[in-house]
Design an enzyme around this catalytic site. Sequence first.
Site, PDB file in Angstrom:
ATOM      1  N   GLU A  67      51.315  55.008  35.306  1.00 19.73           N
ATOM      2  CA  GLU A  67      50.992  53.587  35.415  1.00 19.73           C
ATOM      3  C   GLU A  67      49.805  53.365  36.351  1.00 19.73           C
ATOM      4  O   GLU A  67      49.369  54.271  37.066  1.00 19.73           O
ATOM      5  CB  GLU A  67      52.201  52.812  35.975  1.00 19.73           C
ATOM      6  N   GLU A  96      56.566  57.922  34.494  1.00 23.46           N
ATOM      7  CA  GLU A  96      55.861  56.847  33.791  1.00 23.46           C
ATOM      8  C   GLU A  96      54.481  56.757  34.425  1.00 23.46           C
ATOM      9  O   GLU A  96      54.357  56.437  35.613  1.00 23.46           O
ATOM     10  CB  GLU A  96      56.622  55.519  33.873  1.00 23.46           C
ATOM     11  N   THR A 108      54.361  51.709  31.880  1.00 29.61           N
ATOM     12  CA  THR A 108      53.849  52.947  31.296  1.00 29.61           C
ATOM     13  C   THR A 108      52.627  52.684  30.433  1.00 29.61           C
ATOM     14  O   THR A 108      52.655  51.815  29.561  1.00 29.61           O
ATOM     15  CB  THR A 108      54.928  53.597  30.414  1.00 29.61           C
ATOM     16  N   GLU A 132      58.541  59.446  25.477  1.00 28.85           N
ATOM     17  CA  GLU A 132      57.752  59.275  24.257  1.00 28.85           C
ATOM     18  C   GLU A 132      57.133  60.598  23.798  1.00 28.85           C
ATOM     19  O   GLU A 132      57.084  60.883  22.608  1.00 28.85           O
ATOM     20  CB  GLU A 132      56.631  58.255  24.505  1.00 28.85           C
ATOM     21  N   THR A 185      59.045  55.813  43.824  1.00 28.94           N
ATOM     22  CA  THR A 185      57.861  55.425  43.057  1.00 28.94           C
ATOM     23  C   THR A 185      56.668  55.966  43.837  1.00 28.94           C
ATOM     24  O   THR A 185      56.521  55.657  45.016  1.00 28.94           O
ATOM     25  CB  THR A 185      57.755  53.889  42.948  1.00 28.94           C
ATOM     26  N   HIS A 207      53.695  51.644  24.142  1.00 30.79           N
ATOM     27  CA  HIS A 207      54.883  52.125  24.859  1.00 30.79           C
ATOM     28  C   HIS A 207      56.124  51.334  24.450  1.00 30.79           C
ATOM     29  O   HIS A 207      57.169  51.914  24.138  1.00 30.79           O
ATOM     30  CB  HIS A 207      54.659  52.008  26.366  1.00 30.79           C
ATOM     31  N   GLN A 228      69.578  55.113  33.803  1.00 33.26           N
ATOM     32  CA  GLN A 228      69.061  53.820  33.335  1.00 33.26           C
ATOM     33  C   GLN A 228      69.803  53.328  32.085  1.00 33.26           C
ATOM     34  O   GLN A 228      70.148  52.144  31.981  1.00 33.26           O
ATOM     35  CB  GLN A 228      67.567  53.987  33.042  1.00 33.26           C
ATOM     36  N   TYR A 262      71.697  49.538  32.576  1.00 38.08           N
ATOM     37  CA  TYR A 262      70.679  48.477  32.535  1.00 38.08           C
ATOM     38  C   TYR A 262      71.084  47.201  31.800  1.00 38.08           C
ATOM     39  O   TYR A 262      70.373  46.186  31.904  1.00 38.08           O
ATOM     40  CB  TYR A 262      69.353  49.017  31.987  1.00 38.08           C
ATOM     41  N   LYS A 266      65.558  53.830  38.620  1.00 36.26           N
ATOM     42  CA  LYS A 266      64.161  53.711  39.071  1.00 36.26           C
ATOM     43  C   LYS A 266      64.026  53.723  40.599  1.00 36.26           C
ATOM     44  O   LYS A 266      62.964  54.087  41.107  1.00 36.26           O
ATOM     45  CB  LYS A 266      63.584  52.364  38.597  1.00 36.26           C
ATOM     46  N   ARG A 324      66.366  58.606  32.933  1.00 32.31           N
ATOM     47  CA  ARG A 324      66.704  57.910  31.680  1.00 32.31           C
ATOM     48  C   ARG A 324      68.202  57.806  31.433  1.00 32.31           C
ATOM     49  O   ARG A 324      68.668  56.822  30.843  1.00 32.31           O
ATOM     50  CB  ARG A 324      66.054  58.625  30.497  1.00 32.31           C
ATOM     51  N   ASP A 362      56.030  55.902  38.115  1.00 30.42           N
ATOM     52  CA  ASP A 362      57.328  55.222  38.210  1.00 30.42           C
ATOM     53  C   ASP A 362      58.407  56.180  37.683  1.00 30.42           C
ATOM     54  O   ASP A 362      58.865  56.064  36.555  1.00 30.42           O
ATOM     55  CB  ASP A 362      57.253  53.944  37.365  1.00 30.42           C
ATOM     56  N   ASP A 406      57.287  45.729  38.549  1.00 30.06           N
ATOM     57  CA  ASP A 406      56.836  46.639  37.497  1.00 30.06           C
ATOM     58  C   ASP A 406      56.831  45.891  36.164  1.00 30.06           C
ATOM     59  O   ASP A 406      57.830  45.259  35.808  1.00 30.06           O
ATOM     60  CB  ASP A 406      57.779  47.841  37.430  1.00 30.06           C
TER      61      ASP A 406
END
Lengths: 404, 404
Positions: A193, A191, A338, A352, A249, A124, A232, A236, A245, A229, A225, A117
């Site tokens: 994509e 997300e 994204t 966002e 997917t 973004h 993550q 991360y 994640k 949040r 995706d 990814d």
Amino acid sequence: MPPFDVSEGDPFGPHNLPYGVFSRSGSTERTVGIRLGDHVLDAGAAAAALGSPYVSLLARPSLDALLSAGRTAWSDVRRALTAWVTVPAHRETLVPFFHPLSEVVLHLPFEVADYVDFYASEHHARNVGKIFRPDAADSLTPNWKHLPIGYHGRAGTVVVSGTDVVRPSGQRKAPGDAAPVFGPSVRLDIEAEVGFVVGVPSAPGAPVPLSAFRDHVFGLCLLNDWSARDIQAWEYVPLGPFLGKSFATSVSAWITPLDALEDARVAPPARTHPLLPYLDDAEEEPGGYDLRLSVALNGHTVSEPPFRTMYWTAGQQLAHLTVNGASLRTGDLFASGTVSGPGEGERGSLLELTWNGRDPLGLPGGERTFLEDGDEVTLTAWAPGPDGTRVGLGEVRGRIVPRA
Amino acid sequence: MPPFDVSEGDPFGPHNLPYGVFSRSGSTERTVGIRLGDHVLDAGAAAAALGSPYVSLLARPSLDALLSAGRTAWSDVRRALTAWVTVPAHRETLVPFFHPLSEVVLHLPFEVADYVDFYASEHHARNVGKIFRPDAADSLTPNWKHLPIGYHGRAGTVVVSGTDVVRPSGQRKAPGDAAPVFGPSVRLDIEAEVGFVVGVPSAPGAPVPLSAFRDHVFGLCLLNDWSARDIQAWEYVPLGPFLGKSFATSVSAWITPLDALEDARVAPPARTHPLLPYLDDAEEEPGGYDLRLSVALNGHTVSEPPFRTMYWTAGQQLAHLTVNGASLRTGDLFASGTVSGPGEGERGSLLELTWNGRDPLGLPGGERTFLEDGDEVTLTAWAPGPDGTRVGLGEVRGRIVPRA
């Protein structure tokens, strides 16, 4: 004749012909199908009936054989398919091999080898930077304009459109909390994509230059995706996203061959920083694609992300992915990251769109910050086709369900 | 009789019996082999000759069928193999199916599904923290003691021991440089690790608890997670390691079943922080393994990392990997991360052994900070077996070659 009388404006007319894998209701046998309007053509059976040499690539339970056959074969097969659905003499022969979309089940059309990814939208990346590092001098990390940032995701949890997504559980910790807590994610996001599907492998130690992109990449799909949040944010640093994640997917059931998207090719945005030679696309054919995405939440459109605004092209992503000598396999899938445009209504994630939950989205069924159980997200897209037509990219759809 | 007269101290005696896949010199046919001393038993041919029901699991070109057969089958097959190599009545029948190791080629023994790399050694994580963040109050990131940090790596570039590793090229940028430069990595490193091989899949949305570890994991191998430190340093914020790792990961040709390592089980280090229930192993059977690794550079031992010092166990890693609902597939491979003990001579990477190049290693052929072309790295290991024996874990060997 029914399967052939596709209206002129249909985004799945004979100018498109995306590939998928289907089974008929009540059967478990999977085979390659071509979409025409609201029908699926059993491509292998059609090839056999017409005595086509491509039966060996099409009478298969997945696209893998076709993917590995290479660019010349891809063009030859597409030319044959186009003739089958447009030359009236074939019609009577082919009618029995068409099935209404409503009577088939669509499956993951290829075996995903490695899934990567990227993070290729400047809008973004800047939005994420502004949300999470509001005091930083630059909303982009120092490397962002020099290389297409990417990471490996979980290939084994790539699922086809329509598959329910179980809300993930995991650890989360707000900055003020003393210790992490465990539970279902409370900040479940999407997300929007675009995913690119590798057909032809490459050898270890042999990078794929920008100029060879079309020799390796067969086509593209839509991809969601899903991202937790809260999970993550806690996990991360320093090795990147993992459980936030890896639960799922989703990809569209239809793979659109690049050959169907010739009229959608556009130049990417102007480059603001000099690029190292392996990424420098100034002298290459246009590497962008003018794909118009749309994100719907419970049937209401919440965003229309424009893919042509992506800073890094798929060709640059592939060149970067392999420049260290990493080899490609048939079925490798790499996604754009994204897709977000400059406008507020062009953002490809709820993070966002709601500015990290600060500005809820007003929807007829009630406002939303992140996803609630039962919510259904649908990504769709189209691209300009020949002679003013639209090329439909199908859809990727998924509904959030609580863990049983 | 030759194949059977293994010396009592041989780490590949009948108490071990690791699994691999081999072909005989001059043949391309791959089949499952069992190592006994310096010989390989063609397990499928042996099963057929003895009328064993396990021929369907063993007369195969990979371990995949055996891996997916499950824990009861794993124990049953191992019991049968033990009888074959220890009961004198079988010897005459089996002699033709033994081949000297020197006359076979060993292959990657299973198809790698997803590859995940963890970061489970506290000593390693603290060394890395001290090297790269010398002024930080804590050398560990805040999440380190709460969850086993991990990320997905590239499954398609996992290679078997003995495969040459092409030096990767990529972008690097020293903090003082104005822009990144491109070229072969000048800080090529190793990471001495242990990899765990998943046999039995799990369903989406169904986490694998600590107690079910042995129902899913078949065995382990040695693993060298080659790392280009200069590429990694420039690329890894914010989405983690990518091209600094993805060019190659080497694994040993022999997979040691967990059933051969019962005598090596040990309690992990005392836990310094309370763990969330899904990771709390206080009431579980010992989840650590007393594996004694050794790292040799051009034939000279440079480190002896002790696996028993790993803070996070493989059981915890698997529980974490699946707690968000991510499913497992047969052939999933997850690695421990660099194994480093508390001692200076117990560090599993050159980064730590040379303290990021500050303290070169003195070797007979000249000193080393990072790897030079032509260097050969060999990881070996053994574990305590029954009655004072040693269980050999084979080796993972790789030589650095420049890009052609």
